[in-house]
Design an enzyme around this catalytic site. Structure first.
Site, PDB file in Angstrom:
ATOM      1  N   HIS A  71       0.826  -1.337  -0.018  1.00 43.08           N
ATOM      2  CA  HIS A  71       0.044   0.112  -0.003  1.00 43.08           C
ATOM      3  C   HIS A  71       0.811   1.296  -0.042  1.00 43.08           C
ATOM      4  CE1 HIS A  71      -3.101  -3.114   1.540  1.00 43.08           C
ATOM      5  NE2 HIS A  71      -3.813  -2.549   0.384  1.00 43.08           N
ATOM      6  N   ASP A 163      -6.021   0.077  -7.624  1.00 39.55           N
ATOM      7  CA  ASP A 163      -5.756  -1.069  -6.856  1.00 39.55           C
ATOM      8  C   ASP A 163      -6.696  -2.284  -7.188  1.00 39.55           C
ATOM      9  OD1 ASP A 163      -5.772  -1.258  -3.011  1.00 39.55           O
ATOM     10  OD2 ASP A 163      -4.697  -2.569  -4.727  1.00 39.55           O
ATOM     11  N   SER A 164      -6.258  -2.900  -8.141  1.00 41.02           N
ATOM     12  CA  SER A 164      -7.111  -3.981  -8.734  1.00 41.02           C
ATOM     13  C   SER A 164      -6.638  -5.212  -8.346  1.00 41.02           C
ATOM     14  CB  SER A 164      -7.450  -3.864 -10.039  1.00 41.02           C
ATOM     15  OG  SER A 164      -6.079  -4.318 -10.897  1.00 41.02           O
TER      16      SER A 164
HETATM   17  N1  SAM Z   1      -3.524  -5.536  -3.467  1.00 33.66           N
HETATM   18  C1  SAM Z   1      -4.409  -6.428  -4.198  1.00 33.66           C
HETATM   19  C2  SAM Z   1      -3.605  -6.994  -5.575  1.00 33.66           C
HETATM   20  O1  SAM Z   1      -2.590  -6.443  -5.688  1.00 33.66           O
HETATM   21  O2  SAM Z   1      -4.345  -8.062  -6.057  1.00 33.66           O
HETATM   22  C3  SAM Z   1      -5.709  -5.883  -4.674  1.00 33.66           C
HETATM   23  C4  SAM Z   1      -6.559  -5.492  -3.440  1.00 33.66           C
HETATM   24  S1  SAM Z   1      -8.296  -5.073  -3.491  1.00 33.66           S
HETATM   25  C5  SAM Z   1      -8.861  -6.215  -2.432  1.00 33.66           C
HETATM   26  C6  SAM Z   1      -8.641  -5.528  -5.296  1.00 33.66           C
HETATM   27  C7  SAM Z   1     -10.240  -5.191  -5.376  1.00 33.66           C
HETATM   28  O3  SAM Z   1     -10.560  -5.006  -6.562  1.00 33.66           O
HETATM   29  C8  SAM Z   1     -10.979  -6.343  -4.805  1.00 33.66           C
HETATM   30  O4  SAM Z   1     -11.812  -5.717  -3.813  1.00 33.66           O
HETATM   31  C9  SAM Z   1     -11.980  -6.561  -6.190  1.00 33.66           C
HETATM   32  O5  SAM Z   1     -13.512  -6.630  -5.603  1.00 33.66           O
HETATM   33  C10 SAM Z   1     -11.866  -5.069  -6.896  1.00 33.66           C
HETATM   34  N2  SAM Z   1     -12.381  -5.200  -8.092  1.00 33.66           N
HETATM   35  C11 SAM Z   1     -11.995  -6.244  -8.923  1.00 33.66           C
HETATM   36  N3  SAM Z   1     -12.809  -5.670 -10.154  1.00 33.66           N
HETATM   37  C12 SAM Z   1     -13.079  -4.404 -10.279  1.00 33.66           C
HETATM   38  C13 SAM Z   1     -13.722  -3.540 -11.011  1.00 33.66           C
HETATM   39  N4  SAM Z   1     -13.836  -3.895 -12.399  1.00 33.66           N
HETATM   40  N5  SAM Z   1     -14.173  -2.405 -10.551  1.00 33.66           N
HETATM   41  C14 SAM Z   1     -13.902  -1.984  -9.241  1.00 33.66           C
HETATM   42  N6  SAM Z   1     -13.312  -2.939  -8.357  1.00 33.66           N
HETATM   43  C15 SAM Z   1     -12.825  -4.220  -8.896  1.00 33.66           C
END
Ligand code: SAM
Length: 282
Positions: A71, A163-164
């Protein structure tokens, strides 16, 4: 993918395979939370070595012990390179860790766009060291697909953080050229985008493909690197994208107090391209 082997009375062994024949495992005292949402399987374990561990579809997203590496490196290079970041957009980041780092600065507002409300709820309930930032009055949480949000919104931002999760499932669209072309239109002048880009060891082809279109879209498109002990390969790659800010220009401000990894020396070193990637990316 994760398999949990619970031996009666003994800790369960939680495994994530990074390749067909290697990965990481945790001994977990207990399964704190588990639910299947329309988007993914959410699990939170209490592990002996890394504290609480959040997995989505069996892939480690964050652990209490080492999340600061990720982070801090996702957030601070862009927040420090921008002279006065006030309007921030975070796409993904439902665990709250990136938001916590953004709120170390005097921003006016941070909008967090997370597709799965259940991730925000699980972070609030089970990962308090990350999710405390959800109570900050400067945050606006939108439960939506980040790609759709970008298409439908006309707001502009000083900093956009992606941060996907990895490029599978709902997150796949957040790693594509069209998404970055639309993201660029959402930047204010002098704006910066930073995003998680993947594992330099295991995702080289993906990084090279991405670098090719990012360099065409942005005047400054640079990868930078930092350690992430519980992610595949133990080191992670991020992208810094801007049409007006060179990430290695002199930074005119001090880093916020309380950081455990990022500092200005780390900032400079992080942008050095490792030899094994140089040919394919540079
Ligand atoms: N640090 C982690 C990594 O590098 O893989 C990512 C952490 S964060 C929990 C990732 C988040 O992205 C998840 O909560 C997921 O639900 C969200 N996410 C996935 N696709 C998305 C989208 N199209 N729009 C918004 N959020 C999304």
């Amino acid at each position: 993918m994760s398999k949990s082997f619970s031996r009666r009375g003994k800790p369960a062994e939680i495994r994530e395979y990074h390749t067909a024949s290697s990965g990481i495992f945790f001994l977990a005292r207990r399964l704190v939370h588990s639910e299947q949402t329309p988007f993914q399987r959410i699990e939170v374990y209490e592990s002996d070595s890394f504290g609480r561990v959040l997995l989505l579809d069996g892939l480690v997203q964050t652990t209490e012990r080492d999340e600061f590496f990720y982070h801090e490196m996702l957030v601070h290079p862009a927040m420090m390179a921008h002279p006065n970041p006030r309007e921030i957009l975070i796409i993904g980041g439902g665990d709250g860790g990136a938001l916590r780092e953004v709120f170390r600065y005097p921003v006016r507002k941070a909008t967090l766009v997370e597709i799965d409300a259940a991730v925000v709820a699980a972070a609030r309930d089970f990962l308090p060291s990350l999710a405390a930032s959800f109570r900050d009055p400067r945050v606006e949480i939108q439960i939506a697909d980040g790609s759709r949000f970008i298409q439908e919104s006309c707001r502009r931002y000083d900093i956009i953080l992606v941060d996907s999760s990895d490029p599978v499932g709902p997150s796949a669209v957040l790693h594509q050229r069209g998404f970055y072309a639309r993201l660029k239109e959402r930047l204010k002048s002098g704006g910066i985008i930073a995003s998680q880009a993947g594992s330099p060891l295991f995702h080289q082809r993906h990084l090279m493909k991405k670098s090719a279109f990012l360099k065409k879209l942005f005047k400054h498109a640079a990868y930078y690197f930092g350690p992430t002990p519980t992610y595949p390969g133990g080191q992670w790659c991020y992208s810094f994208l801007s049409d007006s800010v060179n990430p290695l220009e002199r930074i005119g401000k001090k880093a916020p107090p309380g950081l455990k990894y990022y500092n200005r020396d780390i900032h400079t070193a992080a942008f050095a391209m490792p030899g094994f990637l140089r040919e394919g990316i540079d």
